[in-house]
Design an enzyme around this catalytic site. Structure first.
Site, mmCIF file in Angstrom:
data_model
loop_
_atom_site.group_PDB
_atom_site.id
_atom_site.type_symbol
_atom_site.label_atom_id
_atom_site.label_comp_id
_atom_site.label_asym_id
_atom_site.label_seq_id
_atom_site.Cartn_x
_atom_site.Cartn_y
_atom_site.Cartn_z
ATOM 1 C CB SER A 70 -0.957 -0.044 1.193
ATOM 2 O OG SER A 70 -1.945 0.931 1.085
ATOM 3 N NE ARG B 22 -9.203 3.031 9.432
ATOM 4 C CZ ARG B 22 -8.008 2.588 9.072
ATOM 5 N NH1 ARG B 22 -7.344 3.200 8.100
ATOM 6 N NH2 ARG B 22 -7.469 1.549 9.665
ATOM 7 C CG ASP C 258 -6.253 -3.679 -3.707
ATOM 8 O OD1 ASP C 258 -7.047 -2.721 -3.655
ATOM 9 O OD2 ASP C 258 -5.076 -3.628 -3.291
ATOM 10 C CG HIS D 218 -5.749 -1.998 -0.161
ATOM 11 N ND1 HIS D 218 -4.667 -2.106 -1.003
ATOM 12 C CD2 HIS D 218 -5.368 -1.148 0.834
ATOM 13 C CE1 HIS D 218 -3.675 -1.356 -0.555
ATOM 14 N NE2 HIS D 218 -4.065 -0.765 0.565
ATOM 15 C CG ASP D 219 -7.805 -3.899 5.115
ATOM 16 O OD1 ASP D 219 -6.855 -3.098 4.928
ATOM 17 O OD2 ASP D 219 -8.759 -3.654 5.880
HETATM 18 C C1 LIG Z 1 0.690 -1.288 7.833
HETATM 19 C C2 LIG Z 1 -0.618 -0.981 8.228
HETATM 20 O O1 LIG Z 1 -1.444 -0.917 7.416
HETATM 21 S S1 LIG Z 1 -0.932 -0.746 9.809
HETATM 22 C C3 LIG Z 1 -2.575 -0.469 9.909
HETATM 23 C C4 LIG Z 1 -3.307 -1.752 9.928
HETATM 24 N N1 LIG Z 1 -4.281 -1.737 10.931
HETATM 25 C C5 LIG Z 1 -5.408 -1.149 10.693
HETATM 26 O O2 LIG Z 1 -5.694 -0.661 9.657
HETATM 27 C C6 LIG Z 1 -6.298 -1.153 11.876
HETATM 28 C C7 LIG Z 1 -7.742 -1.267 11.433
HETATM 29 N N2 LIG Z 1 -8.091 -2.658 11.244
HETATM 30 C C8 LIG Z 1 -8.288 -3.160 10.046
HETATM 31 O O3 LIG Z 1 -8.237 -2.460 9.082
HETATM 32 C C9 LIG Z 1 -8.592 -4.609 9.989
HETATM 33 O O4 LIG Z 1 -9.066 -4.981 11.222
HETATM 34 C C10 LIG Z 1 -7.394 -5.492 9.644
HETATM 35 C C11 LIG Z 1 -7.058 -5.300 8.194
HETATM 36 C C12 LIG Z 1 -6.180 -5.154 10.476
HETATM 37 C C13 LIG Z 1 -7.789 -6.943 9.947
HETATM 38 O O5 LIG Z 1 -8.966 -7.257 9.288
HETATM 39 P P1 LIG Z 1 -9.966 -8.343 9.846
HETATM 40 O O6 LIG Z 1 -9.252 -9.330 10.688
HETATM 41 O O7 LIG Z 1 -10.733 -8.818 8.668
HETATM 42 O O8 LIG Z 1 -10.875 -7.504 10.821
HETATM 43 P P2 LIG Z 1 -12.285 -6.818 10.476
HETATM 44 O O9 LIG Z 1 -12.151 -5.792 9.433
HETATM 45 O O10 LIG Z 1 -13.299 -7.884 10.252
HETATM 46 O O11 LIG Z 1 -12.646 -6.068 11.831
HETATM 47 C C14 LIG Z 1 -12.903 -6.758 13.009
HETATM 48 C C15 LIG Z 1 -13.474 -5.787 14.015
HETATM 49 O O12 LIG Z 1 -14.750 -5.342 13.542
HETATM 50 C C16 LIG Z 1 -15.702 -5.539 14.594
HETATM 51 N N3 LIG Z 1 -17.005 -5.767 13.991
HETATM 52 C C17 LIG Z 1 -17.377 -6.758 13.173
HETATM 53 N N4 LIG Z 1 -18.668 -6.604 12.844
HETATM 54 C C18 LIG Z 1 -19.111 -5.514 13.470
HETATM 55 C C19 LIG Z 1 -20.376 -4.855 13.532
HETATM 56 N N5 LIG Z 1 -21.439 -5.279 12.871
HETATM 57 N N6 LIG Z 1 -20.466 -3.735 14.272
HETATM 58 C C20 LIG Z 1 -19.402 -3.264 14.958
HETATM 59 N N7 LIG Z 1 -18.180 -3.852 14.939
HETATM 60 C C21 LIG Z 1 -18.059 -4.972 14.201
HETATM 61 C C22 LIG Z 1 -15.205 -6.745 15.360
HETATM 62 O O13 LIG Z 1 -15.766 -6.800 16.635
HETATM 63 C C23 LIG Z 1 -13.716 -6.461 15.370
HETATM 64 O O14 LIG Z 1 -13.456 -5.510 16.353
HETATM 65 P P3 LIG Z 1 -11.971 -5.401 17.021
HETATM 66 O O15 LIG Z 1 -10.990 -5.286 15.888
HETATM 67 O O16 LIG Z 1 -12.032 -4.134 17.817
HETATM 68 O O17 LIG Z 1 -11.756 -6.631 17.820
HETATM 69 N N1 LIG Z 2 -5.545 -0.675 6.911
HETATM 70 C C1 LIG Z 2 -4.495 -0.013 6.194
HETATM 71 C C2 LIG Z 2 -5.012 0.287 4.852
HETATM 72 C C3 LIG Z 2 -4.207 1.259 4.042
HETATM 73 O O1 LIG Z 2 -3.320 0.571 3.275
HETATM 74 C C4 LIG Z 2 -4.052 1.215 6.955
HETATM 75 O O2 LIG Z 2 -4.870 1.757 7.692
HETATM 76 O O3 LIG Z 2 -2.917 1.635 6.847
#
Ligand SMILES: CC(=O)SCCNC(=O)CCNC(=O)[C@H](O)C(C)(C)COP(=O)(O)OP(=O)(O)OC[C@H]1O[C@@H](n2cnc3c(N)ncnc32)[C@H](O)[C@@H]1OP(=O)(O)O
Ligand SMILES: N[C@@H](CCO)C(=O)O
Length: 360
Positions: free
Chosen positions: A169, A225, A312, A340-341
């Site tokens: 990314s 976001r 993606d 993309h994730d």
């Molecule tokens: C290099 C980098 O990019 S660093 C940055 C990476 N990290 C982030 O972007 C942090 C944000 N998180 C994300 O984008 C994603 O969680 C990822 C990509 C890290 C992982 O994806 P997934 O494992 O598929 O997680 P998903 O997108 O399903 O999210 C799960 C969360 O949604 C919540 N959720 C699921 N359904 C619902 C709903 N209907 N209402 C509210 N919350 C919900 C879950 O409870 C869980 O919460 P938690 O993470 O606080 O425990």
């Molecule tokens: N989840 C990723 C997506 C952007 O590549 C981030 O927040 O950095």
């Protein structure tokens, strides 16, 4: 930018350990650049600090170092639990460690928070010379500026040439910039789920997100976001997970999910950084002042692995195909429903590609 190199020459940090800034559970290290950083778009940043983490040990010849580049809201914490200075657990946790694709028994792994970020490296939430946060006064930075600051860190660490620079990314942009701007310092590259230049589609969504933040930094960051997260996932996945379900609280399940991710980002990220970093992405073009993308990529001498995620929609496979074609390497396709994730979630497939690059 020779100013940055000059600036760090007198302040070489230790290769392991270092001082910690109010960070008892963390292992972040900090490099302070003595001189100002002169930016590609004309601004000047004094007193730049770089926050970084390392895993493994640097070999005496300095040839086993790998630089990991984080994405938009990431930070230096590639692996390990959340803690002070690390609002989220490691974002590629399984990729780094003894025996892992980024094998810390063999490699010295480095990750720095990007210039303009908000997890220790100088950004809009840092203090300006007048003692107040830079905020909206923070100058415009480019991917090129971010890489030149990382080059200063490499100098200070004693890394003349990276065994590999890896990232997805927004991190992939810095991977390409390193390999094009400083080809003699990059032996290998892993370019994942990214592009060589910004697209109209990306500009459209990123400028819309910026408009939300500028309208109201608090609620705007959450709205940004939500918009962004939609682009990070696939329509099919959202359909299958949430459909049109309405929760007991009256919200659409998909809206509740997006609000959850919005709330989490608002709790951990600076709105000013969000604008500065998305603006760096808006101006990204590895071919700028270099005769175009293909001419720029012709400068690359690194062994390259190029990959994308088939679902993606933000960085579609065509963007990585262009880079693969220009570098004369095959495009590896990670099959994933997560859009993309997938570059973060499909750690096994991504790890296998990293192993292929590094022979781990
Ligand atoms: C290099 C980098 O990019 S660093 C940055 C990476 N990290 C982030 O972007 C942090 C944000 N998180 C994300 O984008 C994603 O969680 C990822 C990509 C890290 C992982 O994806 P997934 O494992 O598929 O997680 P998903 O997108 O399903 O999210 C799960 C969360 O949604 C919540 N959720 C699921 N359904 C619902 C709903 N209907 N209402 C509210 N919350 C919900 C879950 O409870 C869980 O919460 P938690 O993470 O606080 O425990
Ligand atoms: N989840 C990723 C997506 C952007 O590549 C981030 O927040 O950095």
């Amino acid at each position: 930018m020779s100013g940055v190199r000059d600036a760090v020459a007198s302040r070489t940090p230790p290769r392991t350990g270092g001082w910690r800034e109010g960070d008892p559970a963390g292992d972040r290290l900090f490099l302070d650049l003595d001189g100002p950083v002169r930016l590609e778009r004309g601004g000047v940043l004094p007193g730049v600090r770089v926050a970084y983490e390392t895993w493994g040990a640097l070999a005496p010849d300095g040839a086993n170092a790998v630089l990991v580049e984080h994405a938009l809201t990431g930070d230096s914490h590639v692996t390990g639990p959340a803690g002070p200075g690390h609002p989220t657990p490691g974002w590629w946790a399984s990729l780094v460690g003894p025996g892992a694709p980024l094998d810390t028994d063999r490699f010295f792994v480095v990750c720095a928070n990007v210039l303009g970020g908000c997890q220790g490296t100088t950004g809009p939430s840092s203090a300006a010379p007048d003692g107040r946060p830079w905020g909206g006064r923070f100058p415009e930075v480019t991917v090129g500026d971010q890489v030149r600051v990382e080059a200063a860190l490499a100098d200070a660490l004693g890394v003349r040439r990276w065994a590999a620079v890896v990232g997805g990314s927004m991190g992939g942009m810095r991977v390409l910039e390193w390999a094009v701007a400083l080809p003699d310092r990059v032996a290998g590259l892993f370019f994942l789920a990214s592009g060589a230049a910004v697209t109209a589609d990306q500009l459209g969504t990123q400028t819309t997100q910026q408009a939300a933040v500028r309208a109201d930094p608090g609620t705007g960051l959450g709205i940004a976001r939500r918009i962004a997260h939609l682009t990070y996932r696939s329509a099919l996945e959202l359909e299958e997970r949430f459909g049109t379900t309405v929760q007991d609280d009256g919200r659409f399940a998909v809206a509740s999910y997006l609000e959850h991710h919005a709330d989490k980002l608002v709790a951990r990220f600076d709105p000013g950084s969000y604008v500065v970093l998305t603006e760096a992405m808006n101006t990204w073009d590895v071919g700028r002042s270099r005769g175009g993308v293909e001419a720029a990529l012709a400068r690359v001498t690194a062994r390259a692995v190029v990959a994308g995620v088939d679902s993606d929609r933000l960085y579609p496979l065509e963007l990585q195909q262009r880079v693969a074609d220009a570098l004369g390497v095959p495009l590896h396709v990670v099959s994933s429903p997560y859009g993309h994730d997938g570059f973060l979630i499909e750690a096994d497939a991504v790890g296998a590609l990293v192993r292929g690059l590094l022979g781990t």
